[in-house]
Design an enzyme around this catalytic site. Structure first.
Site, PDB file in Angstrom:
ATOM      1  N   LEU A 102      -0.350  -7.030  -2.162  1.00  0.00           N
ATOM      2  CA  LEU A 102      -0.862  -6.638  -3.449  1.00  0.00           C
ATOM      3  C   LEU A 102      -2.290  -7.736  -3.227  1.00  0.00           C
ATOM      4  O   LEU A 102      -2.062  -8.807  -2.875  1.00  0.00           O
ATOM      5  CB  LEU A 102      -0.041  -7.321  -4.492  1.00  0.00           C
ATOM      6  CG  LEU A 102       1.190  -6.704  -4.914  1.00  0.00           C
ATOM      7  CD1 LEU A 102       2.092  -7.873  -5.897  1.00  0.00           C
ATOM      8  CD2 LEU A 102       0.982  -5.407  -5.700  1.00  0.00           C
ATOM      9  N   HIS A 103      -3.453  -7.157  -3.816  1.00  0.00           N
ATOM     10  CA  HIS A 103      -4.670  -7.888  -3.743  1.00  0.00           C
ATOM     11  C   HIS A 103      -5.489  -7.561  -4.579  1.00  0.00           C
ATOM     12  O   HIS A 103      -6.586  -8.189  -4.851  1.00  0.00           O
ATOM     13  CB  HIS A 103      -5.078  -8.334  -2.241  1.00  0.00           C
ATOM     14  CG  HIS A 103      -5.662  -6.891  -1.970  1.00  0.00           C
ATOM     15  ND1 HIS A 103      -7.042  -6.924  -1.927  1.00  0.00           N
ATOM     16  CD2 HIS A 103      -5.278  -5.750  -1.354  1.00  0.00           C
ATOM     17  CE1 HIS A 103      -7.733  -5.673  -1.713  1.00  0.00           C
ATOM     18  NE2 HIS A 103      -6.518  -4.929  -1.096  1.00  0.00           N
ATOM     19  N   ARG A 104      -5.479  -6.390  -5.304  1.00  0.00           N
ATOM     20  CA  ARG A 104      -6.473  -6.040  -6.227  1.00  0.00           C
ATOM     21  C   ARG A 104      -6.620  -6.770  -7.187  1.00  0.00           C
ATOM     22  O   ARG A 104      -5.735  -7.172  -7.916  1.00  0.00           O
ATOM     23  CB  ARG A 104      -6.095  -4.520  -6.650  1.00  0.00           C
ATOM     24  CG  ARG A 104      -6.287  -3.318  -5.628  1.00  0.00           C
ATOM     25  CD  ARG A 104      -7.142  -2.466  -5.937  1.00  0.00           C
ATOM     26  NE  ARG A 104      -8.317  -2.561  -5.034  1.00  0.00           N
ATOM     27  CZ  ARG A 104      -8.378  -2.183  -3.789  1.00  0.00           C
ATOM     28  NH1 ARG A 104      -7.250  -1.824  -3.146  1.00  0.00           N
ATOM     29  NH2 ARG A 104      -9.538  -2.429  -2.854  1.00  0.00           N
ATOM     30  N   ASP A 130      -1.164  -2.130  -3.321  1.00  0.00           N
ATOM     31  CA  ASP A 130      -2.145  -1.507  -4.083  1.00  0.00           C
ATOM     32  C   ASP A 130      -3.427  -1.421  -3.160  1.00  0.00           C
ATOM     33  O   ASP A 130      -4.493  -1.350  -3.631  1.00  0.00           O
ATOM     34  CB  ASP A 130      -2.435  -2.695  -5.275  1.00  0.00           C
ATOM     35  CG  ASP A 130      -2.664  -3.902  -4.978  1.00  0.00           C
ATOM     36  OD1 ASP A 130      -3.003  -4.371  -3.768  1.00  0.00           O
ATOM     37  OD2 ASP A 130      -2.841  -4.800  -5.854  1.00  0.00           O
TER      38      ASP A 130
END
Ligand code: UDP
Length: 390
Positions: A219-221, A294
């Site tokens: 997850l990084h968005r 994501d």
């Protein structure tokens, strides 16, 4: 367009996915003795997100690295990259610049190329999420509309470019990330991983115990991790599952976990590890039950014949619809019950074996062939009359 006695092609990277996606091209340039200038914008600068990949892929160190003074402020970052690439273009005689993807580095470097009257070549052109909350959507559109040559990964993305009436020349070649996966995994000898990446990965997989019984999570968005409610909802849903998640955590996300006080979700069935190198990540991908992510690039990688896994995409929209249509990716709204339901459904599904929509893993060869053959006229030298549409 490529290097000659007077000037060289300039490859520009800014972030982890850009290095991964340009690696097959750099490798091919080396094999074919095509000299190139390598510029890194410094958008990702730490060991785990940048230097580790240089080491692992055995590519040369950048000829020019921009030292960003304000890497976190988007306006400062963008203007420093614009100026930095402009300076690099003054220093190195350049025939064309090549960028890949949709980051601030790509947009700023492409503008620097245009302003310096250097032809801009954009790889991975024509992706559209139609979701204006994503900073990447602006970068994609800006870059595509000022590029001289656009390499679309699929026919769908090429058609989007044609419909938008971009002025550059469009070619459909597949996605170079499939080349990167092929280059790393085509020798079916796991020992080739020895010596690569983070040694702790093995330890972590041992803790997990049973291969094939974990979900791989990334997850990084910005839209997800910069929103405390969403991040909490994701961890809350995952922590109610009776399955382990291995989570190579992006530095931005780790910062937010601490900042929002969500650390108590980590350590039970959600196991955090540092971001890993590419070979290690591909190994995690290949051995997992499925992926929750994501990420953009992972939606493409999972379609490689060397991986062929399903992914649950924790986003409302995607610019990689081909991966949904092929049956590899499933979009999942970030509602607590929707997430649990979707995970349970995938856990009870059968493994897949589906053809990739992103080409055959030889996109770099096609790109180099085209750039060698085509006398591409830069937009800045074209007559206006050529653009008049009937
Ligand atoms: N990746 C990696 N190590 C990790 C996590 C991801 O090498 O610990 C790779 C992954 O295989 C993919 C790329 O990084 O190729 C995706 O990067 P990211 O999700 O940061 O960016 P995006 O693709 O969303 O632009």
């Amino acid at each position: 367009m490529l290097s000659n006695a007077d000037s060289k092609v300039m490859l520009i990277t800014g972030t982890r996915p850009e290095i991964i996606k340009l690696y097959p091209l750099m490798r091919l340039f080396d094999t074919e003795n095509i000299d190139y200038t390598f510029v890194h914008t410094g958008q990702h600068h730490d060991f785990n997100l940048f230097l580790n990949f240089i080491k692992e892929f055995k590519i040369k160190n950048p000829n020019y690295t921009i030292q960003l003074e304000n890497p976190t402020d988007p306006i400062q970052q963008f203007s420093e990259i614009l100026k930095g690439v402009g300076n690099a273009l003054k220093q190195f005689k350049t025939s064309s610049i090549i960028t890949v993807g949709d980051t601030n580095s790509v947009a700023a470097a492409s503008i620097a190329g245009t302003k310096s009257k250097i032809p801009v070549i954009h790889i991975e052109a024509g992706l559209r999420s139609y979701d204006w909350r994503m900073p990447e959507e602006y970068n994609r559109r800006m870059t595509d509309h000022i590029s001289d040559v656009l390499f679309a990964p699929t026919i769908e993305s090429a058609m989007i470019l044609t419909k938008e009436q971009v002025q550059g020349k469009v070619y459909t070649v597949g996605n170079t990330v499939l080349d990167a996966v092929r280059l790393c995994l085509q020798t079916p000898n796991e020992n080739k991983f020895a010596g690569y990446g983070n040694e702790n990965i093995t330890v972590n997989m041992d803790i997990n115990g049973k291969l094939n019984e974990y979900i791989l999570l990334t997850l990084h968005r910005e839209e997800n991790v910069d929103n405390p409610d969403i991040l909490k909802r994701i961890f809350s849903a995952l922590s109610h599952l009776d399955v382990n998640c291995i989570f190579p955590v992006h530095p931005r996300t780790l910062k937010r976990i601490h900042q929002y006080g969500l650390g108590h979700y980590i350590g039970k069935n959600i196991k955090i590890i540092d971001p890993v190198g590419y070979h290690d990540f591909l190994r995690l991908l290949r051995n997992c039950r499925f992926i929750i992510t994501d990420s953009g690039g992972i939606q493409e990688e999972i379609t490689s014949p060397f991986i062929n896994k399903r992914a649950l995409i924790f986003r409302d929209s995607t610019e990689r619809r081909e991966s949904i249509i092929s049956g590899h990716s499933i979009l999942c709204t970030l509602d607590y019950f929707a997430m649990i339901e979707a995970i349970k459904r995938i856990l009870s599904s059968q493994p897949i074996s589906i053809k990739s929509p992103y080409g055959d893993g030889y996109a770099a060869e096609k790109i180099v062939d085209i750039l060698k053959k085509e006398p591409i006229i830069p937009l800045a030298r074209k007559a206006i009359s050529e653009y008049i549409q009937i």
